[in-house]
Design a protein around this motif. Structure first.
Motif, PDB file in Angstrom:
ATOM      1  N   CYS A 155      73.400  14.048 127.748  1.00  0.00           N
ATOM      2  CA  CYS A 155      73.281  15.066 128.798  1.00  0.00           C
ATOM      3  C   CYS A 155      71.828  15.522 128.909  1.00  0.00           C
ATOM      4  N   SER A 156      71.193  15.726 127.790  1.00  0.00           N
ATOM      5  CA  SER A 156      69.783  16.123 127.777  1.00  0.00           C
ATOM      6  C   SER A 156      68.902  15.032 128.369  1.00  0.00           C
ATOM      7  N   THR A 157      69.229  13.780 128.098  1.00  0.00           N
ATOM      8  CA  THR A 157      68.482  12.675 128.698  1.00  0.00           C
ATOM      9  C   THR A 157      68.567  12.751 130.214  1.00  0.00           C
ATOM     10  N   TYR A 158      69.773  13.016 130.731  1.00  0.00           N
ATOM     11  CA  TYR A 158      69.948  13.120 132.179  1.00  0.00           C
ATOM     12  C   TYR A 158      69.017  14.197 132.748  1.00  0.00           C
ATOM     13  N   PHE A 159      68.971  15.347 132.115  1.00  0.00           N
ATOM     14  CA  PHE A 159      68.146  16.441 132.637  1.00  0.00           C
ATOM     15  C   PHE A 159      66.654  16.195 132.441  1.00  0.00           C
ATOM     16  N   ALA A 160      66.285  15.447 131.428  1.00  0.00           N
ATOM     17  CA  ALA A 160      64.862  15.231 131.148  1.00  0.00           C
ATOM     18  C   ALA A 160      64.238  14.152 132.037  1.00  0.00           C
ATOM     19  N   GLN A 161      65.013  13.158 132.426  1.00  0.00           N
ATOM     20  CA  GLN A 161      64.454  12.121 133.295  1.00  0.00           C
ATOM     21  C   GLN A 161      64.306  12.706 134.706  1.00  0.00           C
ATOM     22  N   THR A 162      63.596  12.042 135.576  1.00  0.00           N
ATOM     23  CA  THR A 162      63.194  12.672 136.842  1.00  0.00           C
ATOM     24  C   THR A 162      63.991  12.263 138.073  1.00  0.00           C
ATOM     25  N   LYS A 163      64.914  11.347 137.956  1.00  0.00           N
ATOM     26  CA  LYS A 163      65.665  10.893 139.135  1.00  0.00           C
ATOM     27  C   LYS A 163      66.884  11.789 139.354  1.00  0.00           C
ATOM     28  N   PRO A 164      67.090  12.250 140.584  1.00  0.00           N
ATOM     29  CA  PRO A 164      68.239  13.117 140.860  1.00  0.00           C
ATOM     30  C   PRO A 164      69.530  12.316 141.055  1.00  0.00           C
ATOM     31  N   GLY A 165      70.638  13.015 140.954  1.00  0.00           N
ATOM     32  CA  GLY A 165      71.935  12.438 141.298  1.00  0.00           C
ATOM     33  C   GLY A 165      72.380  11.307 140.386  1.00  0.00           C
ATOM     34  N   PHE A 166      73.217  10.449 140.969  1.00  0.00           N
ATOM     35  CA  PHE A 166      73.786   9.370 140.172  1.00  0.00           C
ATOM     36  C   PHE A 166      72.728   8.365 139.743  1.00  0.00           C
ATOM     37  N   GLN A 167      71.633   8.279 140.498  1.00  0.00           N
ATOM     38  CA  GLN A 167      70.536   7.415 140.071  1.00  0.00           C
ATOM     39  C   GLN A 167      70.012   7.876 138.713  1.00  0.00           C
ATOM     40  N   GLY A 168      69.987   9.186 138.487  1.00  0.00           N
ATOM     41  CA  GLY A 168      69.586   9.725 137.193  1.00  0.00           C
ATOM     42  C   GLY A 168      70.547   9.347 136.083  1.00  0.00           C
ATOM     43  N   VAL A 169      71.839   9.298 136.416  1.00  0.00           N
ATOM     44  CA  VAL A 169      72.835   8.852 135.435  1.00  0.00           C
ATOM     45  C   VAL A 169      72.546   7.409 135.041  1.00  0.00           C
ATOM     46  N   LEU A 170      72.271   6.575 136.036  1.00  0.00           N
ATOM     47  CA  LEU A 170      71.985   5.162 135.754  1.00  0.00           C
ATOM     48  C   LEU A 170      70.735   4.997 134.896  1.00  0.00           C
ATOM     49  N   ILE A 171      69.706   5.787 135.184  1.00  0.00           N
ATOM     50  CA  ILE A 171      68.480   5.740 134.369  1.00  0.00           C
ATOM     51  C   ILE A 171      68.792   6.208 132.942  1.00  0.00           C
ATOM     52  N   SER A 172      69.577   7.260 132.818  1.00  0.00           N
ATOM     53  CA  SER A 172      69.961   7.760 131.491  1.00  0.00           C
ATOM     54  C   SER A 172      70.715   6.691 130.715  1.00  0.00           C
ATOM     55  N   TRP A 173      71.702   6.084 131.367  1.00  0.00           N
ATOM     56  CA  TRP A 173      72.456   5.021 130.695  1.00  0.00           C
ATOM     57  C   TRP A 173      71.548   3.870 130.287  1.00  0.00           C
ATOM     58  N   ALA A 174      70.731   3.413 131.220  1.00  0.00           N
ATOM     59  CA  ALA A 174      69.878   2.254 130.944  1.00  0.00           C
ATOM     60  C   ALA A 174      68.939   2.515 129.775  1.00  0.00           C
ATOM     61  N   THR A 175      68.290   3.670 129.784  1.00  0.00           N
ATOM     62  CA  THR A 175      67.317   3.936 128.723  1.00  0.00           C
ATOM     63  C   THR A 175      68.003   4.232 127.392  1.00  0.00           C
ATOM     64  N   ASN A 176      69.056   5.048 127.400  1.00  0.00           N
ATOM     65  CA  ASN A 176      69.760   5.330 126.147  1.00  0.00           C
ATOM     66  C   ASN A 176      70.357   4.057 125.555  1.00  0.00           C
ATOM     67  N   LEU A 177      70.980   3.245 126.404  1.00  0.00           N
ATOM     68  CA  LEU A 177      71.609   2.021 125.903  1.00  0.00           C
ATOM     69  C   LEU A 177      70.583   0.998 125.445  1.00  0.00           C
ATOM     70  N   SER A 178      69.414   0.981 126.072  1.00  0.00           N
ATOM     71  CA  SER A 178      68.368   0.086 125.570  1.00  0.00           C
ATOM     72  C   SER A 178      67.956   0.517 124.165  1.00  0.00           C
ATOM     73  N   GLY A 179      67.887   1.822 123.928  1.00  0.00           N
ATOM     74  CA  GLY A 179      67.566   2.316 122.592  1.00  0.00           C
ATOM     75  C   GLY A 179      68.621   1.937 121.566  1.00  0.00           C
ATOM     76  N   VAL A 180      69.881   1.983 121.975  1.00  0.00           N
ATOM     77  CA  VAL A 180      70.967   1.546 121.094  1.00  0.00           C
ATOM     78  C   VAL A 180      70.766   0.076 120.734  1.00  0.00           C
ATOM     79  N   PHE A 181      70.450  -0.734 121.733  1.00  0.00           N
ATOM     80  CA  PHE A 181      70.198  -2.158 121.494  1.00  0.00           C
ATOM     81  C   PHE A 181      69.049  -2.364 120.513  1.00  0.00           C
ATOM     82  N   TRP A 182      67.931  -1.667 120.741  1.00  0.00           N
ATOM     83  CA  TRP A 182      66.761  -1.854 119.877  1.00  0.00           C
ATOM     84  C   TRP A 182      67.058  -1.416 118.442  1.00  0.00           C
ATOM     85  N   ALA A 183      67.798  -0.341 118.269  1.00  0.00           N
ATOM     86  CA  ALA A 183      68.161   0.086 116.911  1.00  0.00           C
ATOM     87  C   ALA A 183      69.079  -0.932 116.251  1.00  0.00           C
ATOM     88  N   TRP A 184      69.970  -1.500 117.037  1.00  0.00           N
ATOM     89  CA  TRP A 184      70.860  -2.531 116.508  1.00  0.00           C
ATOM     90  C   TRP A 184      70.047  -3.724 116.004  1.00  0.00           C
TER      91      TRP A 184
END
Length: 171
Positions: free
Chosen positions: A36-65
């Motif tokens: 939720c904090s990622t959504y608010f911290a990134q700069t894209k509004p609306g559902f585009q912001g959700v997609l950016i949040s998912w993409a960046t958070n999930l990329s981090g999950v991948f890199w940690a894996w």
């Protein structure tokens, strides 16, 4: 911040709902709040912001894996250190692709994965729902702001300059 009450009500109510839903479905509450904090911290509004949040958070999950899995193949802790450095550089470099440009989102996903010892099954649902939580807070806040303006107009106190001045003096 003229709409702080609407934001506070929206965030408070939906945070309580999230805590209850997370508890009922055995989701990790704090992961949802970080997403939720990622959504608010990134700069894209609306559902585009959700997609950016998912993409960046999930990329981090991948890199940690990658770090967790790669480190498991070697007995030396130095391999883990080396992989951490490589992955850190990769998370920064991936930002050249605009969908992954929010570097803190990648670091948040990565840190979550390290904190959860790579337990992807418990990470993903809360991470995905958490971004939607942020989006829902934005939508709910917008509805509350709209209702407030309608109420002020109905009551004959629609002078928002007066309200803004009162709000600013109480800071």
């Amino acid at each position: 911040m003229e709409n702080r009450w609407q934001i506070a009500i929206s965030a408070g109510l939906l945070a309580a709902v999230w805590a209850g839903v997370a508890d009922a479905f055995s989701l990790v509450t704090w992961i949802g709040f970080l997403a939720c904090s990622t959504y608010f911290a990134q700069t894209k509004p609306g559902f585009q912001g959700v997609l950016i949040s998912w993409a960046t958070n999930l990329s981090g999950v991948f890199w940690a894996w990658i770090v967790i899995s790669g480190s498991g193949y070697f007995e030396s802790p130095f391999v883990g250190y080396l992989l951490t450095g490589i992955v850190t550089a990769a998370m920064c470099l991936q930002a050249s692709y605009h969908k992954l440009a929010f570097i803190p989102g990648a670091f948040i996903g990565c840190c979550i994965t390290f904190a959860m010892a790579g337990d992807i099954a418990n990470i993903l649902p809360a991470l995905i729902l958490g971004a939607l939580l942020g989006y829902s807070m934005t939508l709910f806040t917008g509805q509350l702001v709209s209702l407030t303006h309608k109420w002020r107009t109905f009551m004959g106190t629609s002078n928002t300059n007066k309200v803004t001045a009162q709000t600013n003096t109480s800071e």
